[in-house]
Design an enzyme around this catalytic site. Structure first.
Site, PDB file in Angstrom:
ATOM      1  CB  SER A   1       1.857  24.324 -11.734  1.00  0.00           C
ATOM      2  OG  SER A   1       1.134  23.393 -10.929  1.00  0.00           O
TER       3      SER A   1
ATOM      4  CE1 TYR B   1       3.322  26.838  -7.346  1.00  0.00           C
ATOM      5  CE2 TYR B   1       1.432  25.382  -7.640  1.00  0.00           C
ATOM      6  CZ  TYR B   1       2.763  25.681  -7.868  1.00  0.00           C
ATOM      7  OH  TYR B   1       3.539  24.830  -8.605  1.00  0.00           O
TER       8      TYR B   1
END
Length: 261
Positions: free
Chosen positions: A140, A153
């Protein structure tokens, strides 16, 4: 069995389903992994995917024995995949001051990191012996720079990028490619929970098309869309003081059990 085979985790929604559909349309057989297998079956039927072209495996990627067993069963039932995509992941906000959120971090790292290595594990030996294959890690842009409220995350996706880079060096002498794909904002059930602006938001099918191209080319690293790659690089170059000031007051990712508003 003459068709290539793609093994895809997180196939019950979002990016996983978009990738599965694109690979199927490109002539691949599918090995689809999810906890919610009934949803995968309903989705495959709704999209007219031939029953002879796919198998569904029930697994929880955060449990090493579970995902390793799914990979081993895939080899037994469908053969050694040509492409393995470790797509399954979770994204939950975190506040280090909250004791319960430490468990969020444990679960995030178990799914996004240990789960990725465990996804690849059953196939590495066979691919190195065959001297071909592609292992794909879904990272990501959030792994490029830490964002407030996204500690678990961001840390997990930074680890994905570094892990895949390490693995790429290990696999290269054996003819096995390792591809890192870093999505920006993709319109999925996961991102719809975000309460902040999402520049360059992409539809899953557009992401899947570009990811497929990067995977089949064997790109070592690709940010999709490219505009988010530019943004990420610019953020990486900012001095810490300016970066911190820029993100001050930015809405944080929703924590577990936190109301929508």
């Amino acid at each position: 069995m003459t068709q290539p085979l793609a093994f895809i985790t997180g196939a019950s929604s979002g990016i996983g389903q978009a990738l599965a559909l694109h690979f199927y349309q490109a002539g691949y057989r599918l090995a689809l992994v999810a906890r919610r297998t009934s949803e995968v079956k309903s989705w495959a039927d709704a999209h007219g995917i031939s029953a002879a072209s796919y198998e569904i495996y029930s697994a929880d990627v955060s449990v090493v024995d579970s995902i390793v067993a799914a990979g081993t069963e895939c080899i037994s039932r469908q053969g050694l995949p040509d492409v393995v995509i470790a797509n399954a992941g979770i994204s939950v906000g975190m506040d280090t001051a909250e004791r319960d959120d430490l468990e969020v971090m444990v679960r995030t790292l178990a799914t996004n990191n240990t789960g990725m290595a465990a996804t690849f594990h059953p196939f590495v030996q066979g691919m190195t012996q065959r001297r071909s294959g592609t292992l794909v890690g879904i990272g990501s842009v959030a792994g490029i720079r830490g964002l407030p409220g996204h500690g678990a995350y961001c840390a997990s996706k930074a680890a994905v990028i570094s892990y895949c880079e390490s693995l790429r060096g290990e696999m290269r002498p054996h003819g096995v490619r390792v591809v890192t794909i870093c999505p920006g904002y993709i319109d999925t059930p996961l991102t719809r929970q975000n309460r902040y602006s999402m520049p360059f938001l992409m539809q899953p099918q557009d992401f899947a098309r570009q990811a497929f191209q990067a995977i089949t080319r064997g790109d070592s690293y690709r940010v999709i869309p490219w505009q988010m790659g530019v943004v990420a690089k610019l953020l990486r170059m900012l001095p810490n003081a300016l970066f911190d000031r820029l993100l001050a007051g930015r809405p944080r990712k929703r924590r577990q059990n936190e109301p929508a508003n």
